[in-house]
Each structure stands twice: as C-alpha cells, then as structure tokens.
Design a protein around this motif. Structure first.
Motif, PDB file in Angstrom:
ATOM      1  N   TYR A 307      -4.219  17.296 -24.601  1.00  0.00           N
ATOM      2  CA  TYR A 307      -5.140  17.571 -25.689  1.00  0.00           C
ATOM      3  C   TYR A 307      -6.570  17.148 -25.270  1.00  0.00           C
ATOM      4  N   MET A 308      -6.700  16.093 -24.585  1.00  0.00           N
ATOM      5  CA  MET A 308      -8.010  15.596 -24.179  1.00  0.00           C
ATOM      6  C   MET A 308      -8.636  16.524 -23.108  1.00  0.00           C
ATOM      7  N   SER A 309      -7.809  17.128 -22.289  1.00  0.00           N
ATOM      8  CA  SER A 309      -8.329  18.034 -21.283  1.00  0.00           C
ATOM      9  C   SER A 309      -8.742  19.364 -21.908  1.00  0.00           C
TER      10      SER A 309
END
Length: 309
Positions: A307-309
């Motif tokens: 999700y952060m990427s």
C-alpha cells in the motif's frame, strides 16, 4: 416320655427312661433298642442335652422295615466319678437336665439303597443331607435319665441286701438321702468291734480301712484334681485358638488395607496420566496459535508495504 406322633415310625426299648448303674472307676452303659415298625425305610438319630456326659454309638442309622438297631450309650467315666464325688459332698446336680431325643423320618428307597452300599465311615455326609430337608416330617421321642447304685461292699453299698443292684428312687432327693445313709452305714460298720474279737478278719479290716470316709474323700479329691487339670488344659487350648483367630483377623485386615492402597496408587497414576495428556494438547494448541499470529503479522506487513508503494 414318648411322643405319640413318633409311635407310627419307631418303637424304643426302654420306652421312656434310660437307666445307668453308677460305679466309681467304671464307664456305665445302657442299650437302647430302636425298631422300625413301618413298611417304609427310615432314618433315625439320637441326641442328648449333655453331650459331654455320654457317648452314643451309633448316633444315627437307617433301618429297613422291621429292622432293630441296638444303640449303645456309655457314660463318661470322669463324669460318673465326679457325680459320685458330688453325692458324697452333698453337692450333686439334678438329673432333670439330662434328656435324650430320638428323631426319625421316612426316606426314599433310592436314598436307602445308595447309603446302604457305602462303607459306614462314609455315611455321615449322606445322613446330614437327608436331615437338611423339611422338618415337618420328623418324629421325636424324648427319654429321661435315671441313675442306680451297686450294692456290692463299698461306700455306696447296702451290705444287708441280697440283690446285686438297687433301683434309684423316683425322686432325686430320695436318691441322695439313701446314698448318704449307705455311706454312713458303711463307715460305722468299718469301725465297729465286739469285746475280744474283731468283726472281720485282718485282711478284711485292711480292705475296709481303705474304704473309710477320709480315704474315700482323699481319692475323690485326687480325681477332682485330675479333672480340674484337664479343664485347665482345655481352657489353655481354647485361649491359644482365640489368639490364632485374632492373628488371622489382623492379618486379613492388613491384607485388605494393602489391597486398597494399591488400588489408590493405580488410580493416582491414571489421574496423573490424564493431566499429562491435557498439558500436551494445550502445548500443541499454544504452538498452533503462535504460528497463526506470525502468519497474520506477515500478511499485514506485506499489505502495508504494498500500500505504501
């Protein structure tokens, strides 16, 4: 007195009273004739209220129709001597406690044939089996006991009598009084002399002197001591038997306690095994739970990184 209910099975001779002629140092004996007056096979037995006083042979037997059996009844010598000692000391017991009972019953031909084929020594158990049955068919005859005394020279003699024996009086009190009077008469005769001449020869005086009341009392006392020694030994044996029985009971209790203790140890071991199984299951569950947490944590980290990427 004979019972009317039993007259249809047996006839006894004598029919109501057994007579014993007492004499010190002897074993008085009487014979009871038992006759089967029926057309059936019968079994009879003879019992007494004073088993320590009398031997009965045979005490039970089977009879064919018309058969007669002679039953020998012997008085124990020590009891005879003891009773004569009691009479001399005015402490005799009553004879109303001395009774005999003759029981009889009809048996099957098959039982008779089976028993008659056995040796005499092996018939006792078969007799017991037949007596274990119903009691309604048993017939009974009761007999009383009577004592007579010899009239030969001695402490209980009657020198003036021409007969060889004197029948006992109908009551015990008359019986005792007559014996005492004969004892006194015998003692008086032994000490009586006439001027210038003895009443008996020297040899007779020696014999009579040995029968004086003091000598009689000493002899009776000696017999009583022997009897007391036998009783004491019997009591000793009884005490030893009781001690052995007590030891056996104690050993039985200890054995029971040991068995119960072993059962308790087995139960505790089984309970401990159950607890170990539950602990093992819990460990497996704990291990499974820890692995599941690791997988969830890894999945969350993967999703969060994506999700952060």
């Amino acid at each position: 007195m004979a019972s009317d209910s039993s007259s249809t099975l047996i006839k006894l001779t004598p029919s109501s009273t057994l007579t014993f002629q007492l004499e010190r140092g002897a074993q008085p004996k009487t014979v009871l004739k038992v006759a089967n007056i029926t057309a059936s096979k019968i079994l009879f037995k003879v019992k007494t209220t004073q088993p320590t006083w009398y031997y009965v042979r045979p005490n039970q037997q089977i009879l064919a129709p018309g058969q007669v059996e002679d039953v020998a009844i012997l008085m124990v010598e020590t009891e005879c001597n003891r009773y004569l000692e009691q009479v001399a000391q005015h402490t005799e017991e009553k004879l109303d406690k001395h009774r005999f009972l003759v029981q009889s019953r009809v048996i099957e031909d098959s039982d008779y044939n089976r028993i008659i084929s056995l040796p005499t020594s092996q018939r006792s158990d078969e007799f017991s089996k037949l007596w274990d049955g119903p009691k309604d068919d048993r017939k009974s005859v009761k007999l009383k006991v009577e004592f007579t005394y010899p009239d030969s020279p001695g402490p209980f003699s009657d020198p003036g009598s021409a007969s060889t024996a004197r029948r006992a009086p109908s009551t015990v009190s008359e019986n005792v009084e007559n014996v005492r009077s004969r004892l006194s008469a015998g003692a008086a005769e032994n000490t009586t002399t006439t001027p210038g001449r003895s009443t008996v020869s020297d040899e007779g005086n020696a014999h009579s002197g040995s029968a004086n009341p003091d000598a009689i009392f000493g002899e009776l006392q000696g017999l009583r001591k022997k009897y007391d020694a036998v009783v004491e030994y019997t009591v000793h044996l009884t005490a030893e038997r009781d001690a052995i029985v007590s030891q056996l009971e104690t050993a039985q209790r200890e054995l029971t306690k040991e068995k119960n203790r072993k059962k308790g140890d087995t139960g505790a071991a089984a309970a401990g095994s159950g607890k170990s199984d539950k602990a093992a299951d819990k460990k497996v569950v704990d291990k499974g739970f820890s692995l599941f947490v690791v997988l969830i944590a890894a999945l969350i980290c993967f999703l969060f990184g994506k999700y952060m990427s």
